[in-house]
Design a protein around this motif. Structure first.
Motif, PDB file in Angstrom:
ATOM      1  N   THR A  35     -11.797  29.924 108.848  1.00  0.00           N
ATOM      2  CA  THR A  35     -12.991  29.100 108.759  1.00  0.00           C
ATOM      3  C   THR A  35     -13.636  29.307 107.401  1.00  0.00           C
ATOM      4  O   THR A  35     -13.734  30.428 106.916  1.00  0.00           O
ATOM      5  CB  THR A  35     -13.979  29.419 109.901  1.00  0.00           C
ATOM      6  N   LYS A  63     -17.107  28.178 105.009  1.00  0.00           N
ATOM      7  CA  LYS A  63     -18.460  27.628 105.048  1.00  0.00           C
ATOM      8  C   LYS A  63     -18.989  27.574 103.616  1.00  0.00           C
ATOM      9  O   LYS A  63     -19.449  28.581 103.081  1.00  0.00           O
ATOM     10  CB  LYS A  63     -19.392  28.464 105.920  1.00  0.00           C
ATOM     11  N   LYS A 117     -23.750  24.491 103.705  1.00  0.00           N
ATOM     12  CA  LYS A 117     -23.123  23.338 104.360  1.00  0.00           C
ATOM     13  C   LYS A 117     -22.495  23.760 105.688  1.00  0.00           C
ATOM     14  O   LYS A 117     -22.474  24.933 106.032  1.00  0.00           O
ATOM     15  CB  LYS A 117     -22.073  22.722 103.441  1.00  0.00           C
ATOM     16  N   LYS A 118     -21.967  22.787 106.417  1.00  0.00           N
ATOM     17  CA  LYS A 118     -21.346  23.059 107.708  1.00  0.00           C
ATOM     18  C   LYS A 118     -19.977  23.709 107.523  1.00  0.00           C
ATOM     19  O   LYS A 118     -19.250  23.387 106.576  1.00  0.00           O
ATOM     20  CB  LYS A 118     -21.192  21.770 108.513  1.00  0.00           C
ATOM     21  N   PRO A 119     -19.606  24.585 108.464  1.00  0.00           N
ATOM     22  CA  PRO A 119     -18.279  25.201 108.376  1.00  0.00           C
ATOM     23  C   PRO A 119     -17.174  24.232 108.792  1.00  0.00           C
ATOM     24  O   PRO A 119     -17.413  23.268 109.518  1.00  0.00           O
ATOM     25  CB  PRO A 119     -18.380  26.367 109.368  1.00  0.00           C
ATOM     26  N   PHE A 120     -15.974  24.503 108.302  1.00  0.00           N
ATOM     27  CA  PHE A 120     -14.782  23.767 108.746  1.00  0.00           C
ATOM     28  C   PHE A 120     -13.645  24.763 108.887  1.00  0.00           C
ATOM     29  O   PHE A 120     -13.649  25.824 108.256  1.00  0.00           O
ATOM     30  CB  PHE A 120     -14.432  22.620 107.797  1.00  0.00           C
ATOM     31  N   ILE A 136     -16.239  30.883 113.299  1.00  0.00           N
ATOM     32  CA  ILE A 136     -17.410  30.130 112.825  1.00  0.00           C
ATOM     33  C   ILE A 136     -18.645  31.021 112.835  1.00  0.00           C
ATOM     34  O   ILE A 136     -19.419  31.044 111.871  1.00  0.00           O
ATOM     35  CB  ILE A 136     -17.611  28.847 113.663  1.00  0.00           C
ATOM     36  N   GLU A 184     -20.918  32.107 109.519  1.00  0.00           N
ATOM     37  CA  GLU A 184     -22.361  31.801 109.515  1.00  0.00           C
ATOM     38  C   GLU A 184     -23.179  33.078 109.325  1.00  0.00           C
ATOM     39  O   GLU A 184     -24.123  33.106 108.535  1.00  0.00           O
ATOM     40  CB  GLU A 184     -22.755  31.088 110.809  1.00  0.00           C
TER      41      GLU A 184
END
Length: 185
Positions: free
Chosen positions: A31, A33, A37-40, A161, A165
């Protein structure tokens, strides 16, 4: 702090594996991040992976993503994630080591700069914010992960994730204590 004021592209990342030994284990997900921004996540069961029982495609994608950033931030990534990725790349004959980008390993930094008992991501998240959402794996979960069972893979992606974060939040809290000089590792 220096990397933010310079406008460098920063990403937190974390891998999850089927074993701690890269000769036997595979990377099932990674993962990313990007800061703010949003994680992918890159997963071994992605339909684009030509062989869902091999992590070769996953390793290639990890290297491709990391090459797009100036700085990566991890928790024990210098000692585990980076070395695991390099080993898997070598075993797959990719000829591509971990990119020569700047690396902030917050676990190693916390050990060098602070004196506290316990340097786990969960311990530091709890210290800095009074709580941690970190999940834990069990031996049964790991066995399911080795078999690439969807439920186990989904759990590990959620786990990953949460890790990125919390790593980003810890990074922001520790920024004033980081070395001003940022070197490639």
């Amino acid at each position: 702090m220096i990397e933010i004021t310079q406008g460098l592209k920063i990403v937190t990342f974390d891998i999850e594996t089927t074993d701690l030994d890269a000769y036997y284990g595979q990377i099932v997900c990674c993962t990313f991040k990007p800061l703010g921004k949003k994680p992918f996540t890159v997963r071994i069961d992605n339909p684009k992976n030509p062989n869902k029982y091999s992590d070769k495609w996953v390793v290639e994608q990890i290297l491709n993503v990391l090459e797009k950033f100036d700085v990566c931030v991890s928790w024990y990534g210098q000692m585990f994630d980076k070395r695991f990725i390099n080993t898997r790349s070598l075993l797959h004959g990719l000829g591509r080591p971990f990119p020569a980008i700047k690396h902030r390993d917050l676990c190693l930094i916390s050990r060098a700069k602070f004196t506290v008992k316990g340097n786990s991501l969960k311990a530091w998240s709890s210290r800095l914010r009074g709580m941690s959402n970190k999940t834990f794996t069990t031996p049964a979960m790991k066995r399911s992960l080795i078999r690439l069972e969807p439920k186990a893979l989904n759990f590990m992606v959620r786990h990953c994730i949460i890790d990125v974060e919390e790593t980003e939040l810890n990074y922001k809290a520790m920024l004033p204590y980081l070395n001003k000089k940022l070197e490639k590792k």
